[in-house]
Design a protein around this motif. Structure first.
Motif, PDB file in Angstrom:
ATOM      1  N   THR A 281       7.642  -3.936 -27.235  1.00 45.89           N
ATOM      2  CA  THR A 281       7.499  -5.433 -27.828  1.00 45.89           C
ATOM      3  C   THR A 281       6.288  -5.183 -27.661  1.00 45.89           C
ATOM      4  O   THR A 281       5.569  -6.376 -28.497  1.00 45.89           O
ATOM      5  N   VAL A 282       5.582  -4.066 -27.533  1.00 48.92           N
ATOM      6  CA  VAL A 282       4.016  -3.651 -28.331  1.00 48.92           C
ATOM      7  C   VAL A 282       4.165  -2.332 -29.235  1.00 48.92           C
ATOM      8  O   VAL A 282       4.446  -1.651 -29.069  1.00 48.92           O
ATOM      9  N   PRO A 283       3.924  -2.785 -31.140  1.00 47.79           N
ATOM     10  CA  PRO A 283       3.740  -1.286 -31.678  1.00 47.79           C
ATOM     11  C   PRO A 283       2.785  -0.757 -31.299  1.00 47.79           C
ATOM     12  O   PRO A 283       1.564  -0.426 -30.353  1.00 47.79           O
ATOM     13  N   ARG A 405      -4.078  -5.817 -30.400  1.00 50.10           N
ATOM     14  CA  ARG A 405      -2.634  -4.662 -30.923  1.00 50.10           C
ATOM     15  C   ARG A 405      -1.290  -5.914 -30.006  1.00 50.10           C
ATOM     16  O   ARG A 405      -0.628  -6.227 -30.072  1.00 50.10           O
ATOM     17  N   ARG A 408      -1.238  -9.360 -30.941  1.00 48.95           N
ATOM     18  CA  ARG A 408      -0.291  -9.766 -32.115  1.00 48.95           C
ATOM     19  C   ARG A 408       0.701  -9.593 -31.688  1.00 48.95           C
ATOM     20  O   ARG A 408       1.224  -9.756 -32.628  1.00 48.95           O
ATOM     21  N   ALA A 409       1.164  -8.433 -30.965  1.00 49.09           N
ATOM     22  CA  ALA A 409       2.827  -8.389 -30.944  1.00 49.09           C
ATOM     23  C   ALA A 409       2.687  -9.642 -30.447  1.00 49.09           C
ATOM     24  O   ALA A 409       4.103 -10.287 -30.937  1.00 49.09           O
TER      25      ALA A 409
END
Length: 411
Positions: A281-283, A405, A408-409
């Motif tokens: 789910t998260v870069p 980050r 934003r995700a």
């Protein structure tokens, strides 16, 4: 179907003990989840329910009627299936208060009038319980059930886990380290096949269900070796050697000793699962040394340690507000600049900090020239009013960049 107390009382080993039911005869069809032995008077709170408790009564020797009734009452309230008391060593006769309280509550009470080592009773009955459980799970393998119990923290005993592992053929050596693995794939069997190749590379056993995404991977090596790094390299090597790794994601938990006990094994499985959820789910941050891309994505709990600490169990409203405050306080000038000018300063800052402030490594990860990188770093330092190489600033800046980050995700 599962074993009942009535069925267990027909076992030869109970016949040798001359088992006699003194109370609770109408409740003998209770399901028995496990057989446990203990001489602790205060054993009640340590039980999970469904156990057949074996005791010589050592903890009851000399106890008055009130203490005996309390003992029975506490066991009944914990939901034990029954109590079997060996008479002769600690208790010549069954205390009347125990019999009366058991009858009042309908709790099965069994007197064992001949001495039979408890280990013989527990091994015989618990092995039968495990065997029947495995036989009666056509849609859920024994490995899948055990991995789910470990990961979920279901109340177990170490002996129960050991018996179930032996039945499944998973027998790691005491010197092995066990690492939880969580996998995501369109076809779970593909992930299982890759993990089997990784285990073969390591020359160590693997526990997996063949259809679910969880596994326990045993890793050999000297005490000074890093088992997580070894396991990551084995999984990455197995993925690189095959043609079926595209789209797979693997997350590895921390290493625990093979003799550390089932609770620690559950911890590494849960850490792996939580890491996998974040990885999906998260870069992922660039510069994370514990992440490899080799057709499959192979990452570890270390690579996403900051994300785990920041996100906790989820980005609640309160968590979002806290992280947003951290981002604004530490990175406000960079975000304001990025809002007015096309740039990637926050990302550059995070990669640089994760790379140990090495310009060579940062430039390589960002695929930019050294001169371009120096220009970005000069702009960052000018806007923040501090040198990014200052160790005192690293913690807050890295946390804030990571939080940015995450937010934003989630948007």
């Amino acid at each position: 179907m599962v074993l009942t107390l009535r069925e267990i009382l027909t076992f030869d080993v109970l016949g040798k003990a001359h088992a006699e039911v003194l109370a609770g005869r109408d409740a003998l069809d209770r399901r028995v989840r496990w057989v446990h032995s203990s001489e602790i008077y205060e054993i009640g709170p340590l039980l999970a329910g469904g156990e057949l408790l074996l005791t010589t009564g050592l903890g009851l020797a000399g106890a008055d009627a009130g203490a005996c009734r309390h003992y029975v009452r506490e066991l009944d309230e914990r939901g034990v299936a029954g109590v079997a008391v060996e008479l002769g060593r600690s208790l010549p006769d069954m205390p009347w208060a125990i019999v009366d309280e058991s009858r009042r509550r309908g709790l099965p009470l069994v007197a064992l009038r001949q001495v039979v080592p408890f280990i013989q009773i527990t091994e015989a009955v618990n092995t039968a319980i495990v065997t029947q459980t495995l036989t009666e799970q056509p849609h859920r393998s024994g490995a899948e059930a055990l991995l789910a119990d470990l990961e979920g923290g279901t109340a177990l005993s170490q002996h129960e886990v050991t018996v179930r592992l032996r039945a499944l053929g998973f027998r790691p050596e005491r010197t092995h380290r066990l690492i939880g693995v969580a996998a995501h794939a369109a076809g779970p069997a593909t992930a299982a096949a890759l993990l089997e190749r990784a285990a073969a590379l390591l020359g160590a056993p693997l526990l997996h269900s063949g259809s679910a995404g969880g596994a326990l991977l045993a890793v050999p090596g000297a005490p000074a070796d890093d088992p997580v790094r070894t396991a990551r390299a084995a999984v990455a090597g197995a993925a690189a050697a095959g043609s079926d790794a595209d789209g797979l994601t693997f997350a590895l938990g921390p290493a625990v000793r093979a003799d550390a006990g089932w609770r620690r094994w559950g911890e590494t499985l849960r850490e792996a699962r939580a890491t996998l959820q974040l990885a999906l789910t998260v870069p992922l941050p660039e510069g994370g040394r514990a992440t490899e891309r080799c057709g499959a994505l192979v990452t570890t709990y270390r690579a996403l340690a900051l994300e785990r600490q920041l996100a906790g169990d989820g980005l609640t409203v309160g968590t979002r507000e806290r992280l947003a405050g951290l981002v604004e306080r530490a990175l406000g000038p960079l975000l304001a600049w990025e809002a007015a000018h096309p740039s990637d300063l926050v990302h550059t800052l995070e990669v640089h900090l994760r790379s140990g402030c090495s310009p060579t490594r940062t430039a390589a990860l960002l695929h930019v020239g050294r001169q371009s990188l120096y220009q970005r770093l000069d702009r960052i330092e000018s806007l923040l009013g501090m040198p990014v190489a200052d160790p005192e600033c690293h913690g807050e800046l890295l946390l804030a960049a990571c939080a940015h980050r995450l937010l934003r995700a989630a948007d």
